[in-house]
Motif scaffolding. Structure first.
Motif, short mmCIF file in Angstrom:
data_model
loop_
_atom_site.label_atom_id
_atom_site.label_comp_id
_atom_site.label_asym_id
_atom_site.label_seq_id
_atom_site.Cartn_x
_atom_site.Cartn_y
_atom_site.Cartn_z
N THR A 1 81.76 -8.83 47.42
CA THR A 1 82.46 -9.86 48.20
C THR A 1 83.48 -9.25 49.14
N GLN A 6 83.42 -6.24 50.39
CA GLN A 6 82.68 -5.54 51.43
C GLN A 6 82.25 -6.49 52.54
N ARG A 7 81.67 -7.61 52.15
CA ARG A 7 81.21 -8.57 53.14
C ARG A 7 82.37 -9.13 53.95
N THR A 8 83.48 -9.39 53.28
CA THR A 8 84.64 -9.93 54.00
C THR A 8 85.17 -8.94 55.02
N ASP A 68 83.60 -6.34 56.38
CA ASP A 68 82.64 -6.06 57.44
C ASP A 68 82.62 -7.16 58.49
N SER A 69 83.02 -8.37 58.11
CA SER A 69 83.02 -9.49 59.05
C SER A 69 84.32 -9.62 59.84
N SER A 129 78.71 0.11 53.80
CA SER A 129 79.11 -0.81 54.86
C SER A 129 78.15 -0.74 56.04
N LYS A 185 72.06 -2.26 54.51
CA LYS A 185 71.55 -3.10 53.44
C LYS A 185 70.45 -2.37 52.70
#
Length: 311
Positions: A91, A93-95, A97-98, A308, A311
């Protein structure tokens, strides 16, 4: 007239033959009736030709499942997703990266202000296009009050982007980010604030184990397997100041990442960072650079998540 003995013998023999014949016919009839399912009054379908189902009744199967589960219905399948610390790190990481990353030129200073008491923590992400990355990071709360600061040096900011979480228990904070590298080495930085009540990063400071490092230069080494792609490093104290040096080493004394950290209170301002570890032979070394009276608690959790941007 009286029959002769010869006639009586023939008559007896005929009776015996008749009875024996009837007996064999009766036995044959019984055998045929048993095989073909016939009686003296009806003719039924032969038993050998009767089609019988070998499938289990669904009600019996459901009942067996319910009995095995100890209830009326079978247990639900286990939840999917990475177990343990991997879920919250994914979570994070996704935050990060965005985030909207801005360029910080070499030698320049960039600031972010959060004038709200509801601020709980700051998320910081830094990366380059492959060059050296050097930065000085300071958290400011009020005039001449710097409760946390760190110096960061990363060999290749594209392979090893820097990510950390900075706690702001008193809110009303400002983040100062200075690129201490030369003009030719800019980097991109993304910053975001998380307000109180958010549950997206619950468990980010959880430790799978706790090792106490006494002050005065105690060291904790963590060797990482080749399958490990990143590691979560968590540092805490019992309320005393936290001074530490975190190093990513790949090969004999080959430093790939270096973090020199100071926090005025390691209990209300614990530190967590995500260190990406591409390649083989990675070792994370944590050193307590504080005096002997200031121990700290460390945990390094290896993770196998997608790096990062990949995928």
């Amino acid at each position: 007239h009286q029959s002769s003995p010869q006639h009586r013998s023939l008559f007896t023999l005929s009776i015996f033959i008749f009875v024996k014949k009837m007996y064999f016919q009766l036995v044959t009839l019984c055998i045929v009736a048993n095989v073909w399912g016939t009686t003296a009054f009806s003719v039924q379908t032969p038993k050998s030709l009767t089609r019988q189902s070998t499938a289990l009744a669904s009600s019996s199967y459901d009942a067996a499942l319910a009995a095995a589960a100890g209830g009326a219905n079978p247990p639900p399948p286990p939840p999917s997703g990475p177990p343990g610390p991997e879920a919250v790190v994914a979570t994070l990481q996704r935050t990060m990266d965005s985030l909207n990353h801005v360029t910080v030129q070499g030698g320049s200073l960039k600031t972010w202000s959060f004038p709200t008491p509801d601020l709980e923590r700051i998320l910081l992400s830094m990366k380059t296009n492959g060059k050296l990355m050097q930065a000085n990071i300071e958290l400011n709360q009020g005039p001449d009050n710097t409760p946390q600061r760190m110096d960061v040096k990363v060999n290749k900011g594209m392979l090893r982007p820097f990510k950390c979480v900075i706690e702001t228990p008193e809110g009303n904070s400002a983040l100062f980010l200075r690129n201490t590298g030369p003009l030719e080495f800019p980097f991109q930085a993304g910053v975001a604030g998380e307000m109180r009540g958010s549950t997206s990063l619950i468990g980010i400071y959880d430790m799978s184990y706790e090792e106490v490092l006494q002050g005065g230069g105690s060291i904790h080494n963590k060797e990482l397997a080749p399958t490990v792609t990143m590691a979560k490093v968590v540092l805490k104290t019992d309320g005393r100041p936290l001074n530490a040096r975190i190093e990513l080493i790949q090969g004999p004394n080959s430093f790939k990442e270096l973090i020199e950290l100071y926090t005025e209170d390691g209990l209300v301002r614990p530190f967590v960072t995500i260190i990406e570890t591409p390649g083989m032979g990675n070792v994370i070394r944590v050193e307590n650079t504080a005096p002997m009276e200031f121990p700290l608690t460390v945990c390094v959790d290896p993770l196998e998540l997608a790096p990062s941007g990949r995928k």
